[in-house]
Design an enzyme around this catalytic site. Structure first.
Site, PDB file in Angstrom:
ATOM      1  N   LYS A  23      84.221  56.728  27.870  1.00 46.66           N
ATOM      2  CA  LYS A  23      84.265  57.753  26.818  1.00 46.66           C
ATOM      3  C   LYS A  23      85.344  57.407  25.802  1.00 46.66           C
ATOM      4  O   LYS A  23      85.176  57.573  24.600  1.00 46.66           O
ATOM      5  CB  LYS A  23      84.527  59.140  27.414  1.00 46.66           C
ATOM      6  CG  LYS A  23      83.332  59.686  28.164  1.00 46.66           C
ATOM      7  CD  LYS A  23      83.267  61.205  28.120  1.00 46.66           C
ATOM      8  CE  LYS A  23      81.891  61.698  28.540  1.00 46.66           C
ATOM      9  NZ  LYS A  23      81.838  62.477  29.751  1.00 46.66           N
TER      10      LYS A  23
ATOM     11  N   LYS B 178      71.588  54.971  31.943  1.00 40.79           N
ATOM     12  CA  LYS B 178      71.252  56.011  32.922  1.00 40.79           C
ATOM     13  C   LYS B 178      70.460  57.146  32.256  1.00 40.79           C
ATOM     14  O   LYS B 178      70.755  57.500  31.117  1.00 40.79           O
ATOM     15  CB  LYS B 178      72.565  56.551  33.482  1.00 40.79           C
ATOM     16  CG  LYS B 178      72.435  57.544  34.582  1.00 40.79           C
ATOM     17  CD  LYS B 178      73.798  58.050  35.019  1.00 40.79           C
ATOM     18  CE  LYS B 178      74.189  59.295  34.266  1.00 40.79           C
ATOM     19  NZ  LYS B 178      75.051  60.222  34.986  1.00 40.79           N
TER      20      LYS B 178
ATOM     21  N   LYS C  73      71.332  63.770  30.509  1.00 39.13           N
ATOM     22  CA  LYS C  73      71.048  64.907  29.627  1.00 39.13           C
ATOM     23  C   LYS C  73      71.913  64.867  28.372  1.00 39.13           C
ATOM     24  O   LYS C  73      71.581  65.457  27.374  1.00 39.13           O
ATOM     25  CB  LYS C  73      71.289  66.206  30.370  1.00 39.13           C
ATOM     26  CG  LYS C  73      72.742  66.397  30.759  1.00 39.13           C
ATOM     27  CD  LYS C  73      72.901  67.324  31.914  1.00 39.13           C
ATOM     28  CE  LYS C  73      74.253  67.108  32.530  1.00 39.13           C
ATOM     29  NZ  LYS C  73      74.313  67.338  33.948  1.00 39.13           N
TER      30      LYS C  73
END
Ligand code: ATP
Ligand code: LTN
Length: 329
Positions: free
Chosen positions: A111, A193, A196
């Site tokens: 991140k 991956k 969502k």
């Protein structure tokens, strides 16, 4: 009976990746293990969540846990914030974790490297809270998807450190990952991956509450390759491999079996097969979900879960505080 614990962080709607990588396994484990499963709502707020949406996601997550077959008579199901010992031990665990360790966490590093702007202190220290989530219940195993393994390894290190410094306090837990379905990939980019949060238009991600026609369309338009030959080749045909893995995880057929059946046939036929398998499963889950949402059972399940979980968690927390010397009585 050995004990097992895991949590899901519903920052969005639960996905097929969550189901295959986590939920489905919890359901299988609950007969063999003493299962603790919780909704990690504190972990959700490491970045901003719209309040009404968060509330809905949390309730949906409980309903989906139950719809997927988690049984409150076999498993302890609870909301993290209903057990006050989590944040308290979370803070304590942060005092036994080095910044160097947190800096090495891949999820955090990724991140950071992506240049994400709102990196909160909560996000940075979240592995400490996760360690507390686990250690409060002294589980033998923690079933997680691949991406969470590193956090469980850190939990082991913290537990061992604490046990060495004081005396045997925590069970050192082992992460448990599945061979098939540990990492379901995005339907649009099989190098990433299924997630969502990473997907702008959600075409690569199937949600458990997706309309069946929408889910079918996502599978039919999944990215594959130009070899035009159905084979199990993760390296060169990762999109196809992922589709076969999804079907195999859902209906239990060996991957090679499925690949053999479609050998010499078009990718369209294979996709149709996978779409049928996925839609059957979604239909089953959604029917139960609708029943549960109107039944009023969610509140009862969470109340009973919180009582059972608090009993165990408070005992561990009291022991930890006593050993450290925080109590003066
Ligand atoms: P995000 O989608 O934002 O990256 P997440 O889905 O990984 O988040 P959680 O909802 O907390 O985060 O994940 C719950 C469990 O589901 C974890 O054990 C995680 O490893 C597993 N999981 C999530 N996505 C996948 C996937 N694509 N394949 C296999 N397991 C997954
Ligand atoms: N960090 C996990 C969710 C999580 C968890 C846990 C999983 C929070 N606490 C304890 C297992 C055990 C995630 O992001 N998927």
């Amino acid at each position: 009976m050995k004990r097992m614990l895991s949590g899901i962080k519903p920052t969005g709607q639960l996905t097929l990746g969550n189901y295959i990588g986590a939920l489905k396994n919890f359901v299988n484990y609950q007969d063999e293990y003493e299962m603790y499963v919780f909704i990690a709502n504190l972990h959700c707020i490491t970045n901003y969540q719209e309040p009404a949406q968060l509330r809905k996601n949390l309730k949906d997550a409980v309903a989906l846990y139950l719809a997927c077959g988690l049984d409150p008579n076999k498993s302890v199901i609870f909301l993290q914030t209903d057990v006050k010992a989590h944040p308290e031990l979370g803070y304590i665990m942060a005092c036994y974790t080095y910044m160097g360790e947190l800096n090495r966490m891949t999820q955090f590093k990724d991140k950071m490297q992506k240049g994400e702007k709102s990196m909160t202190a909560g996000l940075y220290t979240y592995p400490c809270l996760m360690a507390a989530d686990i250690l409060l219940y002294n589980p033998d195993y923690v079933p997680v998807g691949d991406d969470q393994k590193q956090h469980v390894e850190l939990t082991r290190d913290i537990a061992q450190r604490f046990n060495n410094l004081y005396s045997e306090t925590f069970t050192v837990p082992e992460p448990l990952t599945q061979k098939v379905g540990a990492r379901i990939m995005s339907l649009q980019d099989p190098s990433k991956k299924m997630s969502k949060s990473d997907d702008g238009d959600n075409k690569g991600c199937i949600f458990l509450l997706d309309d069946l026609a929408v889910a079918r369309k996502k599978i039919m338009s999944a990215v594959t390759d130009s070899y035009a030959d159905v084979k199990l080749d993760k390296e060169n045909q990762p999109g196809l491999y992922n589709l076969i893995e999804i079907a195999s995880a859902l209906n239990g057929r060996p991957m090679q079996d499925i690949a053999d059946e479609f050998k010499g046939k078009g990718y369209g036929e294979l996709k149709k097969y996978v779409a049928d398998v996925v839609c059957d499963k979604l239909a089953e889950i959604q029917a139960k979900y609708n029943e549960i949402m109107t039944s009023g059972m969610i509140e009862t399940v969470l109340k009973e879960g919180a009582e059972k979980a608090s009993y165990v968690a408070n005992k561990t927390l009291a022991k930890v505080k006593r050993k450290i010397g925080l109590e003066i009585r």
